[in-house]
Scaffold this active site. Structure first.
Site, mmCIF file in Angstrom:
data_model
loop_
_atom_site.group_PDB
_atom_site.id
_atom_site.type_symbol
_atom_site.label_atom_id
_atom_site.label_comp_id
_atom_site.label_asym_id
_atom_site.label_seq_id
_atom_site.Cartn_x
_atom_site.Cartn_y
_atom_site.Cartn_z
ATOM 1 N NE ARG A 269 76.578 62.974 113.404
ATOM 2 C CZ ARG A 269 75.585 62.438 112.742
ATOM 3 N NH1 ARG A 269 75.607 61.161 112.447
ATOM 4 N NH2 ARG A 269 74.562 63.146 112.344
ATOM 5 N NE ARG B 293 79.201 51.915 123.238
ATOM 6 C CZ ARG B 293 79.561 53.063 122.673
ATOM 7 N NH1 ARG B 293 80.170 53.052 121.511
ATOM 8 N NH2 ARG B 293 79.312 54.210 123.264
ATOM 9 C CE LYS C 238 73.273 55.310 108.667
ATOM 10 N NZ LYS C 238 74.000 56.163 109.608
ATOM 11 N N PRO D 297 77.163 51.209 112.871
ATOM 12 C CG PRO D 297 75.616 49.465 112.856
ATOM 13 C CD PRO D 297 76.264 50.468 113.752
ATOM 14 C CD GLU D 298 78.334 55.582 108.058
ATOM 15 O OE1 GLU D 298 77.574 55.793 107.097
ATOM 16 O OE2 GLU D 298 78.866 56.498 108.706
ATOM 17 C CG HIS E 59 78.551 41.809 125.678
ATOM 18 N ND1 HIS E 59 78.310 42.515 126.836
ATOM 19 C CD2 HIS E 59 79.902 41.787 125.522
ATOM 20 C CE1 HIS E 59 79.473 42.922 127.341
ATOM 21 N NE2 HIS E 59 80.452 42.482 126.581
#
Ligand SMILES: [Zn+2]
Length: 303
Positions: free
Chosen positions: A278, A119, A61, A2-3, A100
């Site tokens: 990246r 995850r 973040k 997430p940004e 989850h």
């Protein structure tokens, strides 16, 4: 991952649905969810149960909930690590369990705050707050005390940050991503800001004008504000959600992820190159790459 805009959407949702509520009972079942807490799940439950969420805060973040209105160094807060796929959800009373689901808290209005993480890179930690190391007096979760202000904070000074970036004199994208210089700019928005600025990410920051570096920071803020406008209204009233991986957030991007597609300004195909493990996306015409350095560094090898 997430940004900042996604994290801000979650924060706003938490303000609407969780701030002011007391955590009546807390359960942490995911072993990895509590792994950052020295006392594990037991300690998280003990330190959260019965406390009232007084604020939902964010820097870059980083996202955290303040407790019982205690806004002082040393007071507990709940630091939420979203990791790659962490979600903070608010469901109605008696909602069925989901896959989850790693932590949950029953709120005093009967709703339930849930931490769902496919995850499992994310987690919850109850940590003390500490003063920011930048000397501003801002209180942050202790593990985030080294993080610089993000472009949305009133304390953020683009000119001062641009001066630091020029002084460090290395690849400008590396510094836009450096959370101790300016926080909250991730890979996607760094690429977008550099495209709007007409700067190649490998340009040495010391060789870029102060005005252009300041401009890049302002573009970073603007491009994230645009994303927030596009995505900030698309969540259901009782469903606070973040999922950076699924494309849930409606992004309209100019270069990121658009390798081979035409640049919206000049029509040249966007290029992707590897950078810091990246990808960097840029227009080779609007953002000319720095020239390779010549001279001593390129001496022929003597055999
Ligand atoms: Zn172009």
């Amino acid at each position: 991952m997430p940004e900042l805009p996604e994290v801000e959407v979650v924060r706003r949702g938490l303000v609407d649905h969780v701030v002011g509520r007391t955590l009546v009972s807390v359960e942490v079942t995911g072993a990895r969810t509590a792994r950052r807490q020295p006392g594990g799940a037991t300690e998280i439950v003990a330190r959260l149960t019965g406390r009232t969420v007084s604020g939902a805060r964010r820097r870059g973040k980083y996202l955290w909930l303040t407790l019982d209105g205690e806004d002082a160094a040393g007071a507990d807060c709940l630091l939420v690590h979203l990791g790659m796929s962490g979600q903070m959800l608010v469901t109605g009373a008696g909602a069925p369990p989901v896959r989850h689901l790693h932590a949950r808290a029953v709120l005093d209005d009967g709703n339930e705050l849930r931490f769902v993480d496919q995850r499992t890179f994310g987690g919850w930690t109850v940590v003390p707050m500490a003063e920011s190391r930048d000397g501003s007096g801002v209180l942050l979760p202790a593990p985030a005390a080294h993080i610089a202000a993000d472009p949305f904070e009133s304390a953020f000074d683009p000119l001062a940050a641009a001066r630091v970036i020029r002084r460090r004199d290395t690849e400008i994208k590396r510094l836009l991503l450096d959370q101790t210089v300016v926080s909250g700019i991730g890979n996607i928005y760094a690429d977008e800001a550099l495209w709007r600025s007409g700067l190649h990410g490998r340009r040495r920051s010391g060789a870029v004008t102060l005005r252009a570096v300041t401009g890049a920071l302002e573009h970073a803020r603007a491009v994230m504000a645009d994303a927030l406008d596009a995505g900030g209204t698309s969540f259901d009233a009782l469903y606070v959600n973040v999922n950076g991986a699924s494309g849930y957030f409606d992004r309209s991007l100019d270069v990121y992820g658009r390798a081979g597609l035409p640049c919206g300004r000049c029509g040249t195909a966007v290029v992707r190159e590897d950078f810091m493990n990246r990808g960097s996306h840029f227009c080779p015409v609007c953002q000319p790459a720095p020239r390779r350095r010549s001279g001593a560094r390129r001496r022929p090898v003597v055999r």
